[in-house]
Scaffold this active site. Sequence first.
Site, mmCIF file in Angstrom:
data_model
loop_
_atom_site.group_PDB
_atom_site.id
_atom_site.type_symbol
_atom_site.label_atom_id
_atom_site.label_comp_id
_atom_site.label_asym_id
_atom_site.label_seq_id
_atom_site.Cartn_x
_atom_site.Cartn_y
_atom_site.Cartn_z
ATOM 1 N N GLU A 164 0.859 -1.184 0.000
ATOM 2 C CA GLU A 164 0.000 0.000 0.000
ATOM 3 C C GLU A 164 0.896 1.236 0.000
ATOM 4 O O GLU A 164 1.572 1.512 0.999
ATOM 5 C CB GLU A 164 -0.884 0.016 1.245
ATOM 6 C CG GLU A 164 -1.931 -1.072 1.308
ATOM 7 C CD GLU A 164 -3.189 -0.688 0.564
ATOM 8 O OE1 GLU A 164 -3.551 0.507 0.557
ATOM 9 O OE2 GLU A 164 -3.807 -1.586 -0.017
ATOM 10 N N ASP A 181 -8.442 11.369 -7.784
ATOM 11 C CA ASP A 181 -9.597 12.244 -7.988
ATOM 12 C C ASP A 181 -9.219 13.441 -8.852
ATOM 13 O O ASP A 181 -9.990 14.394 -8.950
ATOM 14 C CB ASP A 181 -10.163 12.708 -6.643
ATOM 15 C CG ASP A 181 -9.153 13.489 -5.817
ATOM 16 O OD1 ASP A 181 -7.966 13.079 -5.798
ATOM 17 O OD2 ASP A 181 -9.512 14.506 -5.195
ATOM 18 N N LYS A 221 0.856 21.177 -10.693
ATOM 19 C CA LYS A 221 1.573 22.125 -11.536
ATOM 20 C C LYS A 221 2.470 21.387 -12.534
ATOM 21 O O LYS A 221 3.144 20.421 -12.164
ATOM 22 C CB LYS A 221 2.416 23.069 -10.673
ATOM 23 C CG LYS A 221 1.580 23.975 -9.767
ATOM 24 C CD LYS A 221 2.463 24.888 -8.943
ATOM 25 C CE LYS A 221 1.619 25.788 -8.036
ATOM 26 N NZ LYS A 221 2.458 26.677 -7.196
ATOM 27 N N ASP A 242 10.308 6.555 1.944
ATOM 28 C CA ASP A 242 10.083 6.580 0.508
ATOM 29 C C ASP A 242 9.717 5.185 0.009
ATOM 30 O O ASP A 242 10.530 4.256 0.076
ATOM 31 C CB ASP A 242 11.352 7.075 -0.188
ATOM 32 C CG ASP A 242 11.154 7.365 -1.662
ATOM 33 O OD1 ASP A 242 10.268 6.745 -2.287
ATOM 34 O OD2 ASP A 242 11.898 8.205 -2.203
ATOM 35 N N PHE A 294 -10.926 11.127 2.834
ATOM 36 C CA PHE A 294 -10.304 11.878 1.745
ATOM 37 C C PHE A 294 -11.145 11.770 0.480
ATOM 38 O O PHE A 294 -11.399 12.768 -0.200
ATOM 39 C CB PHE A 294 -8.897 11.326 1.492
ATOM 40 C CG PHE A 294 -8.157 12.030 0.389
ATOM 41 C CD1 PHE A 294 -7.341 13.111 0.667
ATOM 42 C CD2 PHE A 294 -8.273 11.613 -0.931
ATOM 43 C CE1 PHE A 294 -6.658 13.771 -0.347
ATOM 44 C CE2 PHE A 294 -7.601 12.262 -1.950
ATOM 45 C CZ PHE A 294 -6.788 13.347 -1.655
ATOM 46 N N GLU A 295 -11.587 10.556 0.162
ATOM 47 C CA GLU A 295 -12.389 10.368 -1.051
ATOM 48 C C GLU A 295 -13.742 11.056 -0.927
ATOM 49 O O GLU A 295 -14.230 11.660 -1.894
ATOM 50 C CB GLU A 295 -12.586 8.879 -1.325
ATOM 51 C CG GLU A 295 -13.313 8.595 -2.624
ATOM 52 C CD GLU A 295 -13.393 7.119 -2.959
ATOM 53 O OE1 GLU A 295 -14.001 6.776 -3.993
ATOM 54 O OE2 GLU A 295 -12.833 6.310 -2.197
ATOM 55 N N ASP A 302 -0.184 12.033 -4.340
ATOM 56 C CA ASP A 302 -0.074 13.469 -4.574
ATOM 57 C C ASP A 302 -0.145 13.727 -6.073
ATOM 58 O O ASP A 302 0.663 13.189 -6.837
ATOM 59 C CB ASP A 302 1.257 13.977 -4.014
ATOM 60 C CG ASP A 302 1.314 15.497 -3.907
ATOM 61 O OD1 ASP A 302 0.733 16.171 -4.790
ATOM 62 O OD2 ASP A 302 1.940 16.005 -2.975
ATOM 63 N N THR A 340 -12.795 6.393 1.836
ATOM 64 C CA THR A 340 -12.137 7.078 2.942
ATOM 65 C C THR A 340 -12.689 8.498 3.086
ATOM 66 O O THR A 340 -13.391 8.998 2.210
ATOM 67 C CB THR A 340 -10.625 7.158 2.701
ATOM 68 O OG1 THR A 340 -10.377 7.941 1.525
ATOM 69 C CG2 THR A 340 -10.023 5.768 2.521
#
Length: 237
Positions: free
Chosen positions: A67, A177, A145, A119, A214-215, A141, A212
Site C-alpha cells: 500500500e 480524484d 503544476k 520513501d 479523503f475520497e 499526490d 475514505t
Amino acid sequence: MTSTDPHPVADRASRIRTFHPRRGRMSGRQTDALDRLWPTYGLDIADLDGPFDPAALFGRRARLVLEIGSGMGDATAVMAAADPDRDYLAVEVHTPGIANLLDLVHRQGLSNVRVALGDALDLVRALPEASLDAVHVFFPDPWPKSRHHKRRIIQPVHVALLRSRLAPGGTLHCATDWAEYAGSMRATLTADPELVDVHGGFAPRPAHRPVTKFERRALTAGRDVFDLVFLKAGAPY
C-alpha cells in the site's frame, strides 16, 4: 537481486521525491500508539541496506500487498481484516497517519499488517523481483503544476520498477480524484508492455476499496474518482 531501477541505493539523496515529508500534530492516543507499537509493527525504510525479505517482518511467508500512501490507515485496516491470507505492507510519510494505523492494527488484532515510514520507491527497490501480489496506489499526490509532474509516482520509470516487483498475474491498482492525472496514469500504464488493462479503460469502483474521508471530501467537492486496474502479464505462480 536484479534491479530494473537505473539508480542504485547509494543515490537516494539525489533522487526527486514523489511526496511531501510530513509530520503533523498527533493526539495523545496516536503518540502512545507510535511509542508502544512501532517496535513491533514498524519498519524504517531509511534503515534498509540491501535486499529485504518481507517474511522476516511478518513472521510468515504469504502473498504480499504493498500500500503506497496509506494515509490515516482506515482503508488499509478494512482491506487487511477482510483478507487475512495476504499480508499488507503500508507505506506512509505522515506521522499521525502511521500512528493511527498502528492503533487500528492493535485494536483490531490484525497480524497481517506492517507499517513502513519513508520513501516507498526505496522500499520497492529493496524487495525481490516478483515478490508482490498487488500494489495499491490510492490518491497519490497529484502534483498538479506542470513543473512538478516529474515528481508524480505514476510515470514510466516508476511503473517499470513496480511492475518488476509484481508476480505474474499480480495487480497494480491506482485511484485518483484528479482527472488530468487519471488520464496521465492511464496513458503511462497502457504504454507498459508487460501490463494488461483489466477493464480496457477506467474501472468500475471496486467494492474491496473502502471509501475514505479523503475520497468523500473529493466527491463533495464535485471531483470524480478514477480507478485503474492492471495485471502483470503471465500466468500466476
